[in-house]
Design a protein around this motif. Sequence first.
Motif, PDB file in Angstrom:
ATOM      1  N   PHE A 286     -46.231   4.771  -3.552  1.00  0.00           N
ATOM      2  CA  PHE A 286     -46.125   3.310  -3.553  1.00  0.00           C
ATOM      3  C   PHE A 286     -44.712   2.817  -3.267  1.00  0.00           C
ATOM      4  O   PHE A 286     -44.509   1.737  -2.740  1.00  0.00           O
ATOM      5  CB  PHE A 286     -46.597   2.747  -4.904  1.00  0.00           C
ATOM      6  N   PHE A 287     -43.731   3.647  -3.639  1.00  0.00           N
ATOM      7  CA  PHE A 287     -42.341   3.188  -3.560  1.00  0.00           C
ATOM      8  C   PHE A 287     -41.484   4.388  -3.222  1.00  0.00           C
ATOM      9  O   PHE A 287     -41.615   5.461  -3.830  1.00  0.00           O
ATOM     10  CB  PHE A 287     -41.944   2.594  -4.919  1.00  0.00           C
ATOM     11  N   ASP A 288     -40.593   4.231  -2.251  1.00  0.00           N
ATOM     12  CA  ASP A 288     -39.928   5.419  -1.718  1.00  0.00           C
ATOM     13  C   ASP A 288     -38.782   5.958  -2.570  1.00  0.00           C
ATOM     14  O   ASP A 288     -38.661   7.163  -2.774  1.00  0.00           O
ATOM     15  CB  ASP A 288     -39.417   5.137  -0.298  1.00  0.00           C
ATOM     16  N   ASN A 289     -37.948   5.079  -3.079  1.00  0.00           N
ATOM     17  CA  ASN A 289     -36.688   5.533  -3.696  1.00  0.00           C
ATOM     18  C   ASN A 289     -36.870   5.823  -5.191  1.00  0.00           C
ATOM     19  O   ASN A 289     -36.545   4.989  -6.036  1.00  0.00           O
ATOM     20  CB  ASN A 289     -35.605   4.486  -3.446  1.00  0.00           C
ATOM     21  N   VAL A 290     -37.392   6.992  -5.486  1.00  0.00           N
ATOM     22  CA  VAL A 290     -37.741   7.342  -6.872  1.00  0.00           C
ATOM     23  C   VAL A 290     -36.818   8.455  -7.379  1.00  0.00           C
ATOM     24  O   VAL A 290     -36.664   9.485  -6.730  1.00  0.00           O
ATOM     25  CB  VAL A 290     -39.198   7.849  -6.964  1.00  0.00           C
ATOM     26  N   LEU A 291     -36.217   8.241  -8.523  1.00  0.00           N
ATOM     27  CA  LEU A 291     -35.416   9.283  -9.172  1.00  0.00           C
ATOM     28  C   LEU A 291     -36.086   9.665 -10.486  1.00  0.00           C
ATOM     29  O   LEU A 291     -36.787   8.860 -11.098  1.00  0.00           O
ATOM     30  CB  LEU A 291     -33.995   8.768  -9.441  1.00  0.00           C
ATOM     31  N   LEU A 292     -35.854  10.895 -10.908  1.00  0.00           N
ATOM     32  CA  LEU A 292     -36.428  11.366 -12.172  1.00  0.00           C
ATOM     33  C   LEU A 292     -35.332  11.429 -13.240  1.00  0.00           C
ATOM     34  O   LEU A 292     -34.292  12.062 -13.026  1.00  0.00           O
ATOM     35  CB  LEU A 292     -37.017  12.768 -11.991  1.00  0.00           C
ATOM     36  N   ALA A 293     -35.574  10.775 -14.361  1.00  0.00           N
ATOM     37  CA  ALA A 293     -34.645  10.909 -15.480  1.00  0.00           C
ATOM     38  C   ALA A 293     -34.718  12.341 -16.017  1.00  0.00           C
ATOM     39  O   ALA A 293     -35.763  12.986 -15.965  1.00  0.00           O
ATOM     40  CB  ALA A 293     -34.999   9.918 -16.580  1.00  0.00           C
ATOM     41  N   GLU A 294     -33.565  12.829 -16.470  1.00  0.00           N
ATOM     42  CA  GLU A 294     -33.471  14.135 -17.141  1.00  0.00           C
ATOM     43  C   GLU A 294     -32.443  13.983 -18.248  1.00  0.00           C
ATOM     44  O   GLU A 294     -31.434  13.294 -18.044  1.00  0.00           O
ATOM     45  CB  GLU A 294     -32.901  15.192 -16.191  1.00  0.00           C
ATOM     46  N   ASP A 295     -32.661  14.645 -19.362  1.00  0.00           N
ATOM     47  CA  ASP A 295     -31.680  14.570 -20.445  1.00  0.00           C
ATOM     48  C   ASP A 295     -30.322  15.036 -19.923  1.00  0.00           C
ATOM     49  O   ASP A 295     -30.208  16.131 -19.360  1.00  0.00           O
ATOM     50  CB  ASP A 295     -32.086  15.462 -21.629  1.00  0.00           C
ATOM     51  N   GLY A 296     -29.318  14.218 -20.107  1.00  0.00           N
ATOM     52  CA  GLY A 296     -27.955  14.596 -19.710  1.00  0.00           C
ATOM     53  C   GLY A 296     -27.578  14.176 -18.301  1.00  0.00           C
ATOM     54  O   GLY A 296     -26.427  14.312 -17.896  1.00  0.00           O
ATOM     55  N   LYS A 297     -28.514  13.646 -17.543  1.00  0.00           N
ATOM     56  CA  LYS A 297     -28.230  13.268 -16.153  1.00  0.00           C
ATOM     57  C   LYS A 297     -27.457  11.944 -16.116  1.00  0.00           C
ATOM     58  O   LYS A 297     -27.753  11.029 -16.884  1.00  0.00           O
ATOM     59  CB  LYS A 297     -29.562  13.099 -15.417  1.00  0.00           C
ATOM     60  N   VAL A 298     -26.490  11.884 -15.230  1.00  0.00           N
ATOM     61  CA  VAL A 298     -25.735  10.639 -15.048  1.00  0.00           C
ATOM     62  C   VAL A 298     -26.033  10.095 -13.649  1.00  0.00           C
ATOM     63  O   VAL A 298     -25.839  10.789 -12.658  1.00  0.00           O
ATOM     64  CB  VAL A 298     -24.217  10.882 -15.194  1.00  0.00           C
ATOM     65  N   PHE A 299     -26.538   8.874 -13.603  1.00  0.00           N
ATOM     66  CA  PHE A 299     -26.792   8.209 -12.321  1.00  0.00           C
ATOM     67  C   PHE A 299     -25.657   7.234 -12.051  1.00  0.00           C
ATOM     68  O   PHE A 299     -25.327   6.417 -12.914  1.00  0.00           O
ATOM     69  CB  PHE A 299     -28.113   7.421 -12.372  1.00  0.00           C
ATOM     70  N   GLN A 300     -25.091   7.329 -10.872  1.00  0.00           N
ATOM     71  CA  GLN A 300     -24.019   6.392 -10.506  1.00  0.00           C
ATOM     72  C   GLN A 300     -24.526   5.467  -9.417  1.00  0.00           C
ATOM     73  O   GLN A 300     -25.078   5.927  -8.414  1.00  0.00           O
ATOM     74  CB  GLN A 300     -22.798   7.164 -10.016  1.00  0.00           C
ATOM     75  N   PHE A 301     -24.334   4.180  -9.626  1.00  0.00           N
ATOM     76  CA  PHE A 301     -24.781   3.189  -8.634  1.00  0.00           C
ATOM     77  C   PHE A 301     -23.570   2.427  -8.132  1.00  0.00           C
ATOM     78  O   PHE A 301     -23.035   1.575  -8.832  1.00  0.00           O
ATOM     79  CB  PHE A 301     -25.828   2.260  -9.255  1.00  0.00           C
ATOM     80  N   LYS A 302     -23.129   2.804  -6.948  1.00  0.00           N
ATOM     81  CA  LYS A 302     -21.920   2.205  -6.373  1.00  0.00           C
ATOM     82  C   LYS A 302     -22.277   0.913  -5.637  1.00  0.00           C
ATOM     83  O   LYS A 302     -23.323   0.804  -5.037  1.00  0.00           O
ATOM     84  CB  LYS A 302     -21.256   3.192  -5.406  1.00  0.00           C
TER      85      LYS A 302
END
Lengths: 302, 302
Positions: A286-302
């Motif tokens: 349904f939606f292309d840009n999908v990320l999976l959360a994981e314990d300890g993961k850091v997502f950076q959004f510039k």
Amino acid sequence: MNLTILGCHAATPKISAHPTAQVLEMKGHLFLIDCGEGTQVQLRKYKVKFSRVKHIFISHLHGDHFFGLPGLISTFHLMGREAEMHIYGPKGIKEAILLLLKLGKSRTKFPLYFHELEATSTQLIYEDEKVTVETIPLIHRVYTNGFLFKEKLGDRKLNIEAAKEANIDLSYYNKIKSGFDVENQDGKLIPNAQITFDPPTPKSYAFCSDTVYSPKMVPQISNTTVLYHESTFLNVHQELCVKTKHSTAKEAGMIAKDAQVGTLILGHYSGRYNNLELFRSEAKEFFDNVLLAEDGKVFQFK
Amino acid sequence: MNLTILGCHAATPKISAHPTAQVLEMKGHLFLIDCGEGTQVQLRKYKVKFSRVKHIFISHLHGDHFFGLPGLISTFHLMGREAEMHIYGPKGIKEAILLLLKLGKSRTKFPLYFHELEATSTQLIYEDEKVTVETIPLIHRVYTNGFLFKEKLGDRKLNIEAAKEANIDLSYYNKIKSGFDVENQDGKLIPNAQITFDPPTPKSYAFCSDTVYSPKMVPQISNTTVLYHESTFLNVHQELCVKTKHSTAKEAGMIAKDAQVGTLILGHYSGRYNNLELFRSEAKEFFDNVLLAEDGKVFQFK
């Protein structure tokens, strides 16, 4: 804008599956969102500076979203915290925390403010010069809110070269930043756009957990930079969503699509699944840009 | 009798320093003693079967001794537990747990019994055919009990060879086990000791944490097989014990010596020390048989 996932698993904590907690870094703030059991240890593990956390947002009063809060508050106290702490969560949270502190004859030396929520429509619950936070009413087995964090549009940036060329007196700096046209030293009105750059596009983050599929949230989170939407189950277990008031990865993908968000992060996985990639592929239909959360993961959004 | 240390560190939980929780295996029981935050994860890590835990003893209502309890109870519920659960702890514990469950609109399907304590002298709080548990009144900043677990003297063991030789009718088996002399098939009274072995010496375990140095406990724990006594500080920081109502390793050694226990286990270490061997050597000046608790360590007492 950075997002650190401290825990993203449903229900009971396990050795390598921590319950919900995450830290959103936005405009100098560290916002803690939910606080399952063990959150204080996760904060240490991922080197989040305790003293920088001044606002904690609790979505609902199920244990996997708030049983880490009493211990975290006690630890702040034992560490000699002096800075204010603000807690936003469902009505009842204050009574629970204060009872636990009272039973231990503890009190916090730092100022502890509770902002109890009971509205069923969206509310602005925090605002300063740079950000706003509003509730996103969700539908779950108990009273639940998601949270929408929004950066405010910043000042325009001075284009120094252009301003010099236009012969501008820089004592007008504050006026220029605020977007006004100003007269130059020859008395000519210079359009603001000629001597400034656009400010960065404000970012926004919507946290939506726990909730049943709820299209009602779409207008509010429309065009959000990042949406974290729970996906406790896969579509094959859709009947469990009805019973437990959770969502599937498919439903999270549908919400992301309808709201035209920038990025969808999935999380709050049930312990029954070994392969989390199945969540991604289901939502991706349904939606292309999908990320999976994981314990300890850091997502950076510039 | 086995003792599994799930956590033995004071105050705030850290990645590798868990707050107080331990499991005593005695005569088929698994008794959980204290339940700091993260205890349920430690139970999983050390493979303690959840369903076998039916009695939880909480010494006092400081967070590092009971903030893991609400989550553990919720997890029992989510796992579909049906067996009874008994919780022994200071008055107030029931209100706290029930409030937290109520806020999450949860209830336990299994029978949950609270045995609230408020006496300041020792009380028998559990008894069955094989064991007794009594409180050990301690002195701390809040109302606190230690717990004394005692095996009962078992039946005498039949010496089959001797019984045959004495021409005993084995239908007297239960009478013989209970220690009675019985007539043999020739009508002669045979002394019980001639046809039985002594039962094993009953073992006992005293858990004393948290407490200031309190010689008043000595008569009650006299000759206990194993004493776990808190030693939050070393003697060099004795002034902190006065302030926080804790004990030093030296004081724990003195109690062990005066009570003539079999083994002393030290624990509840403050985070300020890197070398735990200093605790052992300090206690050893008074009492020889000193063991150091460590998270995950299993002590077996044959």
